[in-house]
Scaffold this active site. Sequence first.
Site, PDB file in Angstrom:
ATOM      1  N   ILE A 446       1.052  -3.585  -1.697  1.00 16.08           N
ATOM      2  CA  ILE A 446      -0.094  -3.122  -0.917  1.00 16.08           C
ATOM      3  C   ILE A 446      -1.231  -2.636  -1.810  1.00 16.08           C
ATOM      4  CG2 ILE A 446      -0.741  -1.631   1.030  1.00 16.08           C
ATOM      5  CD1 ILE A 446       1.344  -3.816   1.647  1.00 16.08           C
ATOM      6  N   TRP A 576     -11.137   9.284   6.871  1.00 17.26           N
ATOM      7  CA  TRP A 576     -10.559  10.142   5.837  1.00 17.26           C
ATOM      8  C   TRP A 576     -11.623  10.900   5.056  1.00 17.26           C
ATOM      9  CZ3 TRP A 576      -5.851   6.802   3.794  1.00 17.26           C
ATOM     10  CH2 TRP A 576      -4.930   6.693   4.849  1.00 17.26           C
ATOM     11  N   HIS A 707       7.509   6.320   1.104  1.00 18.01           N
ATOM     12  CA  HIS A 707       7.419   7.780   1.023  1.00 18.01           C
ATOM     13  C   HIS A 707       8.681   8.373   0.411  1.00 18.01           C
ATOM     14  CE1 HIS A 707       4.805   6.758   4.541  1.00 18.01           C
ATOM     15  NE2 HIS A 707       3.970   7.374   3.736  1.00 18.01           N
TER      16      HIS A 707
HETATM   17  N1  GLN Z   1      -4.233  -0.025  -1.232  1.00 18.50           N
HETATM   18  C1  GLN Z   1      -3.782   1.298  -0.956  1.00 18.50           C
HETATM   19  C2  GLN Z   1      -2.592   1.625  -1.836  1.00 18.50           C
HETATM   20  O1  GLN Z   1      -1.791   0.787  -2.066  1.00 18.50           O
HETATM   21  C3  GLN Z   1      -3.400   1.486   0.484  1.00 18.50           C
HETATM   22  C4  GLN Z   1      -2.940   2.899   0.765  1.00 18.50           C
HETATM   23  C5  GLN Z   1      -2.731   3.223   2.223  1.00 18.50           C
HETATM   24  O2  GLN Z   1      -2.694   2.393   3.054  1.00 18.50           O
HETATM   25  N2  GLN Z   1      -2.557   4.458   2.552  1.00 18.50           N
HETATM   26  O3  GLN Z   1      -2.406   2.703  -2.277  1.00 18.50           O
HETATM   27 ZN    ZN Z   2      -0.597   2.130   3.785  1.00 15.63          ZN
END
Ligand code: GLN
Ligand code: ZN
Length: 767
Positions: A446, A576, A707
């Site tokens: 991600i 945010w 997490h």
């Molecule tokens: N690109 C961001 C990461 O990988 C996405 C974080 C998120 O969605 N909270 O940290």
């Molecule tokens: Zn995320």
Amino acid sequence: MVQSSVLGFPRIGAQRELKKITEAYWSKKASVEELLAKGKEIRAHNWKLQQAAGVDVIASNDFSFYDQVLDLSLLFNVIPDRYTKFDLAPIDVLFAMGRGLQRKATETEAAVDVTALEMVKWFDSNYHYVRPTFSHSTEFKLNSAAGLKPVVEYLEAKELGVETRPVVVGPISYLYLGKADKDSLDLDPISLLDKFLPVYKSLLAELYSAGAKTVQIDEPILVLDLPENVQKLYKGAFEQLTGEGLPEIVLTTYFGDVRPNLSAIKNLPVSGLHFDFARAPEQFDEVVAAVSDSQTLSVGVVDGRNIWKTDYTKASALVNKAIEKLGKDRVVVATSSSLLHTPVDLANESKLDPVIADWFQFATQKLDAVVAIAKDVSGEDVADLYAANAKSIKARQESSITTNPEVQKRMATINESLSTRSSPFPERLAAQKEKYNLPLFPTTTIGSFPQTKDIRINRNKFTKGTITKEEYEQFINQEIETVIRFQEEIGLDVLVHGEPERNDMVQYFGEQLQGYAFTTNGWVQSYGSRYVRPPIIVGDVSRPKAMSVKESVYAQSLTKLPVKGMLTGPVTCLRWSFPRDDVSQKVQSLQLGLALRDEVQDLEAAGITVIQVDEPAIREGLPLRSGQERSDYLNWAAQSFRVATSGVVNSTQIHSHFCYSDLDPNHIKALDADVVSIEFSKKDDANYIREFSDYPNHIGLGLFDIHSPRIPSKEEFVTRIEEILKVYPADKFWVNPDCGLKTRGWEETKASLTNMVDAAKEFRAKY
Ligand code: GLN
Ligand code: ZN
């Protein structure tokens, strides 16, 4: 005298003391005694601070080592069996439920391997709570293994000479916000109310015996669309919770308009009602009329969710309107919600432009605000404070910092064609297939990789000027190279640069955009020991120059595989940040969309043709109630995203990512991203997975919880993928974690991703 009241104070400490000690405890660098002592110190500090400010009603039990909802699960023994079989100390059970626990056996300790409970957004805020998880075997009882936290903390304050009002999430909200455990999916948590109430009542009795005269019971679900059967529960429930030997109750609601559920709380046997008039002033007349003769009204006028200075004159006017109806002794001036969602102290901001800083109040300053307003409406002379306040409010209204004519001109150019890609998805898909030739079950991450201590130290050095820009950039490039090589080595298909240069996904861009202010110490708890420092939108937003191109281009230069450019989407930048309160959220979001559009196009021009625009906050921004406001939101949120992403050619692949909370696939269709990745590892309901199978474009349903430091085995990934494949088509299936890996260590990151990629390869061979 009209009283002042604060519904809760941030618990993280002005210097993030709570984070430091909790993380030290987790890594065995601090003992449990040190942890508990630090908690006690923070609580004492907060109570004394409020007392010194002159606040009349001060909350206790607003502290937590992880999350106040999770505390209740421990307290009421809502602990799934999987956490109790290891003989852990209560605080470790709490942390295991909050963040999972995986440890090898040692001579003194048995091996433990358990995943965390689901964590979801607290209403429309950026705070997350750990979801109470019930099963048929849940047996409510007061779990006194670690003492009864609300009682312990009440007495602790009392000993310090501070009389407090304990705050507890109410019984109906607690159940309603929970879910059924995977072994009891037919269970509706709310059906447990009859069993739960006697135990809840015994907690209130304990508080009363300890000396608490009044308890604040939070029922925030009263601002949601509540089914009628739930509305109807209030009367009976609160009748059971009041009487001889029990404290009086102030029932608090916040984050919205209570009117549609007003009948649920009319004539309840509670001594007071609290409403959020900072968020929903329009409910004033009707809710005030619903206050019965014996009840007090707590008027939430000091915003617990934003940092703008309260307009004292306006606030007094509203409170006076209430006093006219109810009289001085039945009105209380309060914060709109807990101050948990605001930074601790503006006095810790030495770098803010003083002109702008004068427009803000953080939690500590909000104490002064409630007290000043209470004094004013009581008839005390606070003319100086009011004059100074009026001056700041006016200065902001008249400031040129807030308006940028160029931006306003460009806003007028937004139309359908500016917010639509030139071809529909099938055509784009064909162009992308040809360009990238990705295998089935393409693997990716991600975006972020572990933000190591080394990264933080170097960033700090750079901020302080002890290393040069060149030295810092060289360091960042090394980090990028490490991440690229690692991804190549384990066989990921679409790479990322790892985001080492980013302190935070919103702040990083906020610092480079015009129209933003940012703090050096304005931390707010997001979940557990994770805090964020939301930037503040103070004026029209624009992008002076490219923000992320350099790092992405460098990463791409190191590899033949595609590297995804990584941006934070307009809605997330807005949600945010602390938004402006002088223009609509829609305007702010579209301005951000335009700024990001330029960035997306710069990336494409520089050869970065897979671009992810993260929108993790899109779900939390959804207005809490259905209706016009919600459908408007869905429209402008999607449009802002499309403004940002639609200016690219067909073969450029646009990704987006969402996490936290229950996402409705219908809400993200209108973004028209080519590939989306979603947090999903905690979702075990096949029906929910099925909802996503109609999603027209490609999806990666997150396969592991980021997490938690826990490492899923390859077999676990295989089983999970098989499960999803029962209802979800293989040819749209991306393989990825739930979210970015920045909070993880390298050890677990390497192991988890390797197992994930190996599992994907196994399926590729089969299909
Ligand atoms: N690109 C961001 C990461 O990988 C996405 C974080 C998120 O969605 N909270 O940290
Ligand atoms: Zn995320």
